[in-house]
Design a protein around this motif. Structure first.
Motif, short mmCIF file in Angstrom:
data_model
loop_
_atom_site.label_atom_id
_atom_site.label_comp_id
_atom_site.label_asym_id
_atom_site.label_seq_id
_atom_site.Cartn_x
_atom_site.Cartn_y
_atom_site.Cartn_z
N LEU A 1 30.82 -3.15 17.83
CA LEU A 1 29.84 -2.13 17.26
C LEU A 1 30.06 -2.14 15.86
CD1 LEU A 1 30.82 0.64 20.11
CD2 LEU A 1 28.56 -0.67 19.89
N VAL A 2 29.22 -1.48 15.25
CA VAL A 2 29.18 -1.17 13.48
C VAL A 2 28.86 0.28 13.29
CG1 VAL A 2 27.99 -1.84 11.52
CG2 VAL A 2 28.33 -3.65 13.31
N ASN A 3 29.45 0.81 12.55
CA ASN A 3 29.20 2.10 11.96
C ASN A 3 28.12 2.08 11.02
OD1 ASN A 3 28.97 4.69 10.78
ND2 ASN A 3 31.21 5.13 11.06
N PRO A 4 26.92 2.59 11.36
CA PRO A 4 25.68 2.49 10.17
C PRO A 4 25.60 3.38 9.09
CG PRO A 4 25.02 3.84 12.24
CD PRO A 4 26.36 3.28 12.49
N GLY A 5 26.55 4.31 9.26
CA GLY A 5 26.37 5.31 8.09
C GLY A 5 25.38 6.01 8.13
N MET A 6 24.55 6.26 9.20
CA MET A 6 23.72 7.21 9.36
C MET A 6 23.53 7.52 10.83
SD MET A 6 20.33 4.30 8.85
CE MET A 6 19.07 5.52 9.22
N PRO A 7 22.67 8.41 11.12
CA PRO A 7 22.72 9.01 12.34
C PRO A 7 21.88 8.24 13.46
CG PRO A 7 22.27 10.91 11.01
CD PRO A 7 22.17 9.78 10.17
N ILE A 8 22.21 7.76 14.66
CA ILE A 8 21.45 6.86 15.35
C ILE A 8 20.40 7.87 16.27
CG2 ILE A 8 21.42 5.59 17.41
CD1 ILE A 8 24.38 5.11 17.02
N ALA B 1 33.86 2.86 14.35
CA ALA B 1 33.54 1.38 14.44
C ALA B 1 33.65 0.89 12.93
CB ALA B 1 32.16 1.12 15.12
N PRO B 2 33.91 -0.31 12.58
CA PRO B 2 33.99 -0.78 11.23
C PRO B 2 32.46 -0.83 10.74
CG PRO B 2 33.84 -2.66 12.74
CD PRO B 2 34.32 -1.40 13.61
N SER B 3 32.37 -0.67 9.32
CA SER B 3 31.17 -0.69 8.74
C SER B 3 30.84 -2.24 8.42
CB SER B 3 31.07 -0.28 7.30
OG SER B 3 32.33 -1.15 6.43
N PHE B 4 29.54 -2.55 8.20
CA PHE B 4 28.98 -3.94 8.08
C PHE B 4 29.85 -4.56 6.94
CE2 PHE B 4 26.33 -7.19 6.41
CZ PHE B 4 25.94 -7.89 7.66
N GLU B 5 30.11 -3.83 5.95
CA GLU B 5 30.93 -4.67 4.94
C GLU B 5 31.96 -5.17 5.40
OE1 GLU B 5 32.27 -3.83 0.36
OE2 GLU B 5 31.45 -2.33 1.36
N GLU B 6 32.75 -4.37 6.40
CA GLU B 6 34.25 -4.57 6.94
C GLU B 6 34.06 -5.74 7.85
OE1 GLU B 6 36.75 -0.70 7.17
OE2 GLU B 6 34.68 -0.84 8.31
#
Length: 485
Positions: free
Chosen positions: A43-50, A68-73
């Motif tokens: 899973l990826v934290n998008p930094g915005m609401p789903i 969840a990790p961010s995409f950068e991570e």
């Protein structure tokens, strides 16, 4: 199944636009010499609401991605799986577009060979109409408990490729995949064989979706290169991305040159109003400033609409405006800067001395302190930068274009800045000149002609005035193909 390294990947996202939406789940399986060598999902934290509809579709909620990790991570680990492999996905342009934009946001560049399994299905099973994942599941009797989750969809693609290998053989599967890898950037529903037939010559192209109304109309002096550029711009344009998602076929019309392509594009966009064309789509009402023919007629300026904007009276017209408000603003600025009388000009109603003269902003024609003739002369001088150019020929003209690569010649016929038509031969020219048509002024055509008449183009006087040559114009046949244009 395929002898080269490939990664079958699927993403779940917050929406369908790579420039604005974000990844919320990644899953992949890597194959070496047709054998699974690794798999990974996160899973990826998008930094915005789903959005709620994405949660309903995928089952992935905001709470699930909160830790969840961010995409950068995860970007470095993801790249280690992709390195040296062909990125394979169902409608790979969607997934590849999201990955490229995510890497771009962290200052990295992703460039991979890609293989689209939608296009592969079309190539392997042309007898079937549907090639989406749901259609393939139904066609081949596949099953998963994880539809619309990333790994569930990856496993469906793996199962589909195995069915294709068993039904058609490894050689046919490899040949089809190899052919697609040579031209991987086309949208899944677009026929590569048709695109290959597009010439690299001047003309107009049409993108169509599910019906006969064009989604987009464009022009180019190199048709095929321009069409391909829509689909290979690294997904940096949301407009091109939307077109790629919707386009199902492309058609084109060749012209003899750039002017012909511009004229045809402008006319067809106004006729068909394609949803993805914006610049030329609207044929708005025009306004202009009409100046009286003498100082004794008050108001001295009237704002006229398109019905009165006729090229034969251009010597009395100044400026072309897309709204009446813009015409009024331009006139008001001219009056202010040149100390003209707003009442005489027509910006104010009433009698006697205008309010601007009381404020010492008018030289006083309304108070008898300036001669009307001088005031009128100053008004016309102030309007000179807005003067419309009068038609510089005694009658109709043709502008000839010739394309050496295709051998196509065309003559674009004009009268008083209006485009009467484009013809390919003398017979059609005679017919066009003998038909009395209603001329309608078009601003885009006016601008095109102003630009092109300043170049070294082949201008041919036509009609009864053809013997009345403007300076520098020599008589010449309309379709002398090999003269310089």
């Amino acid at each position: 199944m395929l002898p080269f390294p490939y990664v079958i990947l699927d993403l779940e996202t917050t929406g369908g636009t790579p420039l604005h939406d974000r990844i919320i789940e990644i899953a992949l399986i890597r194959f070496e010499e047709g054998i699974e060598s690794d798999r990974w999902e996160t899973l990826v934290n998008p930094g915005m609401p789903i959005p709620p509809f994405i949660t309903r579709l995928t089952g992935i909620s905001n709470g699930m991605v909160q830790e969840a990790p961010s995409f950068e991570e995860v970007a470095h680990k993801l790249y280690s799986f992709l390195e040296g492999a062909v990125l394979t996905a169902h409608n790979v342009r969607f997934d590849y577009g999201f990955l490229k934009n995510e890497y771009r946001r962290i200052g990295a560049l992703l460039q991979h060979r890609v293989l689209c399994t939608v296009r592969l299905s079309r190539k392997l099973y042309p007898q079937h109409k549907g090639h989406g994942l749901d259609a393939i599941v139904q066609r081949h009797g596949l099953h998963t408990d994880g539809r619309h989750r990333a790994m569930g969809d990856v496993e469906l693609v793996v199962a589909y490729l195995e069915v294709a290998r068993r039904e058609l053989g490894s050689r046919q599967l490899l040949d089809a995949a190899s052919a697609l890898l040579k031209d991987p950037c086309l949208p899944a529903r677009l026929d590569a064989a048709v695109v290959d037939r597009i010439p690299d010559s001047p003309g107009v192209y049409f993108f169509y979706g599910k019906n006969d109304l064009p989604l987009y109309i464009g022009k180019s002096v190199t048709l095929r290169s321009r069409v391909m550029s829509h689909f290979s711009n690294d997904h940096a344009s949301s407009g091109d991305m939307r077109i790629a998602q919707e386009v199902e076929r492309v058609e084109w019309t060749e012209t003899a040159g750039e002017l012909g392509a511009l004229l045809l594009e402008s006319r067809l966009i106004k006729e068909h109003q394609p949803i993805h064309n914006k610049r030329l789509r609207r044929s708005r009402t025009l306004f202009s400033l009409a100046v009286a023919d003498g100082p004794g007629k008050v108001p001295l300026v009237n704002i006229v609409t398109e019905e009165d904007i006729r090229p034969e009276v251009f010597e009395l017209l100044y400026g072309l405006f897309r709204s009446k408000a813009k015409a009024v603003d331009a006139l008001r600025e001219i009056v202010r800067e040149n100390r003209l009388c707003p009442r005489f000009v027509g910006l104010e109603k009433g009698y006697g001395v205008c309010f601007s003269h009381q404020l010492k902003r008018c030289n006083g024609v309304c108070a008898g302190r300036e001669a009307p003739e001088l005031h009128f002369l100053r008004l016309k001088q102030a309007l000179i930068p807005l003067r419309l150019k009068s038609w510089p020929y005694p009658g109709q003209i043709g502008i000839r274009e010739y394309c050496k690569s295709s051998g196509r010649a065309q003559l674009h016929v004009f009268d008083y800045w209006c485009h009467l038509g484009t013809v390919d031969n003398e017979c059609d020219l005679d017919e066009l000149l003998n038909v009395r048509s209603v001329m309608k002024f078009d601003l885009d055509t006016y601008k095109l002609l102003l630009k092109n008449l300043g170049k070294q183009v082949s201008v041919i006087p036509l009609g009864p005035q053809a013997t009345q040559q403007p300076p520098g114009i020599q008589p010449q046949p309309a379709f002398a193909l090999h003269q310089r244009v």
